[in-house]
Design a protein around this motif. Sequence first.
Motif, PDB file in Angstrom:
ATOM      1  N   THR A  55      -3.151   4.185   1.468  1.00  0.00           N
ATOM      2  CA  THR A  55      -3.940   3.853   2.650  1.00  0.00           C
ATOM      3  C   THR A  55      -3.059   3.860   3.895  1.00  0.00           C
ATOM      4  OG1 THR A  55      -5.282   2.497   1.201  1.00  0.00           O
ATOM      5  CG2 THR A  55      -5.645   2.230   3.553  1.00  0.00           C
ATOM      6  N   PRO A  77      -9.227   5.305  -7.280  1.00  0.00           N
ATOM      7  CA  PRO A  77      -8.650   5.109  -5.941  1.00  0.00           C
ATOM      8  C   PRO A  77      -7.123   5.144  -5.975  1.00  0.00           C
ATOM      9  CG  PRO A  77      -9.489   3.032  -6.805  1.00  0.00           C
ATOM     10  CD  PRO A  77      -9.911   4.096  -7.769  1.00  0.00           C
ATOM     11  N   SER A 121       0.851  -1.189   0.000  1.00  0.00           N
ATOM     12  CA  SER A 121       0.000   0.000   0.000  1.00  0.00           C
ATOM     13  C   SER A 121       0.886   1.238   0.000  1.00  0.00           C
ATOM     14  CB  SER A 121      -0.873   0.009   1.260  1.00  0.00           C
ATOM     15  OG  SER A 121      -1.481   1.273   1.442  1.00  0.00           O
ATOM     16  N   THR A 122       0.423   2.265  -0.658  1.00  0.00           N
ATOM     17  CA  THR A 122       1.052   3.588  -0.503  1.00  0.00           C
ATOM     18  C   THR A 122       0.059   4.515   0.194  1.00  0.00           C
ATOM     19  OG1 THR A 122       2.439   3.329  -2.446  1.00  0.00           O
ATOM     20  CG2 THR A 122       2.018   5.586  -1.726  1.00  0.00           C
TER      21      THR A 122
END
Length: 307
Positions: free
Chosen positions: A55, A266, A52-53
Amino acid sequence: MLKGRNLIDPMDFTLEEVEEILNLAENISKKREDYAHLCDGKILATLFYEPSTRTRLSFESAMLRLGGKVLGFSEPNSSSVSKGETLADTVRVVSCYSDIIAMRHPKEGAPIVAADYASVPIINAGDGGHQHPTQTLADLLTIRSIKGKLSNLTIGFCGDLKFGRTVHSLIKALSRYENNKFILISPKELQIPQYIKSEILEKNNIEFTQVENLEQVINKLDILYMTRIQKERFNNEEDYLRLKDSYILDKGKMDRASKDMIVLHPLPRVNEIDYEVDKDERACYFKQAQYGMYARMALISKLLGVI
Ligand code: CP
């Protein structure tokens, strides 16, 4: 009352509770300094079993901006998971070290298991191809801030609707507002899961259509929600390679859209939105990433009961 609750699925909170979080997020976005010490002395744990980046970093940034502290891991091999520790034991232990846990896991339903064993609130930061409720808070805040409403909208979801957990969660959330219509744009193999169709859309008599061609419907949309084809969820690379370029939003397609249509994504993006679209003022996906931090600041504050 949101204090002490978990957020596993977008439907865990009532519409009023969602409104409460969005209102607080909006206030935080306008005057961040007023909230700089809200979480003094509190600790957020981020347990990320998948990459993840946005979140993870927006959760960490959110807690730091609220005056709290963060600990955790960004990939399981750096933790005792690599020695065979179970999720249940991990969250039981991390509950002793933190006041709230945000976790991402490749297995659908893993956050439900975690919530059974944790003694602090669990936030689902994405479980497999299932749900991503905090992305939904970011998406709702973005839509409400830019369009001024969450109802009477025609939303096009485009790309990998089968594995795209952000799509599943946002459809659930937007289905609760009046008169929203969905146009679901995907290759046949990547259509929305049956349970979303039957248990959310059909059950609630929500208008939706399933199409394969983006150009033919783009002029009908208030919101175009683009998604990446989720390479990591495919069983074989051949299928991914065949489907990966199914949709590429470019200037030519944007020219066919309404001047008021906004484009959300997103992120991360691979190649489904051409870089030239970034210059178009209707491209709102980087604002959306920033709204994500405000939404998470509000969520953490509410679940900790500090406001
Ligand atoms: N939107 C989102 O979940 O991005 P990351 O995978 O970078 O967290």
